[in-house]
Scaffold this motif. Structure first.
Motif, PDB file in Angstrom:
ATOM      1  N   GLU A  89      -9.705 104.493  61.280  1.00 47.94           N
ATOM      2  CA  GLU A  89      -9.028 104.340  62.580  1.00 47.94           C
ATOM      3  C   GLU A  89      -7.547 104.034  62.430  1.00 47.94           C
ATOM      4  O   GLU A  89      -6.722 104.573  63.158  1.00 47.94           O
ATOM      5  CB  GLU A  89      -9.704 103.219  63.387  1.00 47.94           C
ATOM      6  N   ARG A  94     -17.579 110.213  63.112  1.00 46.46           N
ATOM      7  CA  ARG A  94     -16.588 109.802  64.112  1.00 46.46           C
ATOM      8  C   ARG A  94     -15.876 111.023  64.692  1.00 46.46           C
ATOM      9  O   ARG A  94     -14.696 111.252  64.440  1.00 46.46           O
ATOM     10  CB  ARG A  94     -15.565 108.842  63.472  1.00 46.46           C
ATOM     11  N   PRO A  95     -16.607 111.807  65.481  1.00 46.82           N
ATOM     12  CA  PRO A  95     -15.967 112.996  66.049  1.00 46.82           C
ATOM     13  C   PRO A  95     -14.733 112.659  66.884  1.00 46.82           C
ATOM     14  O   PRO A  95     -13.804 113.463  66.967  1.00 46.82           O
ATOM     15  CB  PRO A  95     -17.065 113.640  66.907  1.00 46.82           C
ATOM     16  N   ASP A  96     -14.710 111.452  67.471  1.00 46.34           N
ATOM     17  CA  ASP A  96     -13.540 111.047  68.270  1.00 46.34           C
ATOM     18  C   ASP A  96     -12.276 111.004  67.408  1.00 46.34           C
ATOM     19  O   ASP A  96     -11.210 111.469  67.819  1.00 46.34           O
ATOM     20  CB  ASP A  96     -13.789 109.681  68.928  1.00 46.34           C
ATOM     21  N   LEU A  97     -12.395 110.463  66.186  1.00 48.49           N
ATOM     22  CA  LEU A  97     -11.235 110.401  65.287  1.00 48.49           C
ATOM     23  C   LEU A  97     -10.831 111.806  64.831  1.00 48.49           C
ATOM     24  O   LEU A  97      -9.646 112.129  64.742  1.00 48.49           O
ATOM     25  CB  LEU A  97     -11.541 109.523  64.062  1.00 48.49           C
ATOM     26  N   HIS A 147     -11.247 114.619  66.447  1.00 49.33           N
ATOM     27  CA  HIS A 147     -10.576 115.309  67.555  1.00 49.33           C
ATOM     28  C   HIS A 147      -9.140 114.799  67.728  1.00 49.33           C
ATOM     29  O   HIS A 147      -8.247 115.573  68.074  1.00 49.33           O
ATOM     30  CB  HIS A 147     -11.360 115.152  68.855  1.00 49.33           C
ATOM     31  N   ARG A 148      -8.936 113.510  67.477  1.00 49.76           N
ATOM     32  CA  ARG A 148      -7.575 112.952  67.601  1.00 49.76           C
ATOM     33  C   ARG A 148      -6.643 113.580  66.545  1.00 49.76           C
ATOM     34  O   ARG A 148      -5.527 113.987  66.851  1.00 49.76           O
ATOM     35  CB  ARG A 148      -7.650 111.432  67.436  1.00 49.76           C
ATOM     36  N   GLN A 191     -16.103 124.109  67.833  1.00 46.40           N
ATOM     37  CA  GLN A 191     -15.629 122.844  68.408  1.00 46.40           C
ATOM     38  C   GLN A 191     -14.437 122.250  67.655  1.00 46.40           C
ATOM     39  O   GLN A 191     -13.508 121.739  68.266  1.00 46.40           O
ATOM     40  CB  GLN A 191     -16.813 121.855  68.372  1.00 46.40           C
ATOM     41  N   TYR A 197      -9.049 124.458  68.486  1.00 44.85           N
ATOM     42  CA  TYR A 197      -7.679 123.993  68.223  1.00 44.85           C
ATOM     43  C   TYR A 197      -6.756 125.144  67.811  1.00 44.85           C
ATOM     44  O   TYR A 197      -5.569 125.122  68.117  1.00 44.85           O
ATOM     45  CB  TYR A 197      -7.698 122.854  67.202  1.00 44.85           C
TER      46      TYR A 197
END
Length: 363
Positions: free
Chosen positions: A107, A174-177, A179-180, A221, A226
């Motif tokens: 993170e 941690r797909p959220d990380l 994607h960020r 995805q 992207y």
């Protein structure tokens, strides 16, 4: 003011306009297989010494054009300049490939990431302007970047990888990380390619070199979405000239239909794809680029010429029965190997031009 273009065959093929022959350029055409490149690199002292020096970058970009009758030049640079500008500390050990001093795996590292100031990449844009001027209108200049996913792979792994364990672990856990990281990369890459166009690039290519390592569903995805974002943001025109956009996903033939709808003008294919079937599938959506196996170039020149003809036969006459035109840019299915005999490339380039002219003759 840049000189007018004397050979626009590559640009016309990208835009599916009629051409007298099939244009050809090669991924990594400026590189270690050429003795003149090795001499210039020795003078520069290191790969990054070469890539960050405008005059050296100009010299090596033009070297293959002095030797071969190629239809486009491609900027000499590296796909990892963008993450380097993000402060990850890129270096190249002799014979080891790229390494980053910092990896992006948690993170805190993701939170510290930001779109870099494009001024940190001024050396690239200076090289583009210098190369464009030195070409003097001979052939068009292609600019490029790694795709958001491919850059993310190197950023998380810290270099090349055999199993993509770190980047896939982060993606699944941690797909959220993930994607960020990809959102930041997409914004950075779009700005980077637009700055190359402003500096003089006449076409731009997105290399999704590692897209094909993803599972179906994950590719769409984490990679294609992207690449699509980047292509939507990249200029399609500059100074009244149309700027073709090329997208190459190594191992991407499985997803050809989806890639063809991503917003590029040209889809690059590796050697696992059947060019004729690919042409039938994409119809008049995009031009195609490819797709000779680079290892063909280790065979004798006669065998090289035979395989070149097989690729051109597979695509067929670009003139369609309905009077339209399907674009084909001849290329390898991946970068040229450093061990390639330079004279074998002569056989390839000459045969592409000779045989593709023959294919266009009325029956």
């Amino acid at each position: 003011m840049n000189a007018p273009l004397q050979n626009d065959t590559f640009l016309r093929a990208c835009l599916r306009q009629p051409t007298e022959y099939t244009p050809v350029w090669l991924m990594r055409q400026a590189g270690r297989y050429l003795p003149e490149y090795r001499e210039t690199r020795a003078k520069a002292g290191s790969f990054m010494g070469l890539a960050t020096n405008r005059d050296y970058a100009t010299e090596v970009t033009l070297q293959p054009l002095e030797r071969y009758d190629l239809d486009a030049a491609i900027l000499f640079s590296d796909i990892l300049t963008v993450p380097d500008a993000m402060g990850l500390g890129l270096s190249f050990a002799q014979g080891e490939g790229p390494k980053f001093a910092k990896q992006v795996r948690d993170e805190a590292a993701v939170a510290a990431l930001a779109v870099p100031d494009m001024d940190k990449l001024r050396y690239v844009f200076d090289a583009v302007s210098s190369i464009r001027k030195a070409l003097n209108g001979r052939v068009p200049l292609i600019g490029f970047s790694g795709s958001p996913w491919t850059l993310a792979c190197y950023m998380v792994e810290g270099g090349g990888s055999d199993d993509y364990r770190q980047v896939k672990s982060l993606m699944y856990a941690r797909p959220d990380l993930m994607h960020r990281i990809l959102a930041i990369n997409a914004e950075a890459v779009a700005q980077y390619l637009n700055a190359q166009i402003e500096a003089g690039a006449q076409a731009v290519m997105l290399f999704d070199s590692w897209g094909g390592v993803l599972a179906d569903g994950m590719f769409q995805q984490f990679s294609l979405a992207y690449s699509r974002q980047v292509l939507a943001r990249v200029k399609t025109e500059h100074e009244g000239q149309r700027i073709p956009r090329l997208l190459f996903t190594r191992g991407g033939a499985l997803w050809l239909d989806e890639i063809a709808d991503a917003g590029a003008d040209v889809v690059g294919l590796d050697w696992t794809a059947n060019l004729g079937r690919a042409r039938a599938r994409v119809g008049d959506r995009v031009a195609l680029q490819g797709n000779l196996d680079p290892n063909v170039l280790f065979a004798p020149p006669d065998a090289v010429r035979q395989q070149v003809r097989a690729v051109l036969d597979s695509f067929g006459n670009p003139h369609r029965a309905d009077g339209g035109w399907d674009g084909h840019v001849f290329n390898l299915g991946h970068g040229i190997s450093q061990f390639t005999p330079p004279e074998h490339v002569t056989a390839l380039v000459d045969e592409v031009h000779r045989y593709s002219r023959h294919l266009r003759q009325p029956v």
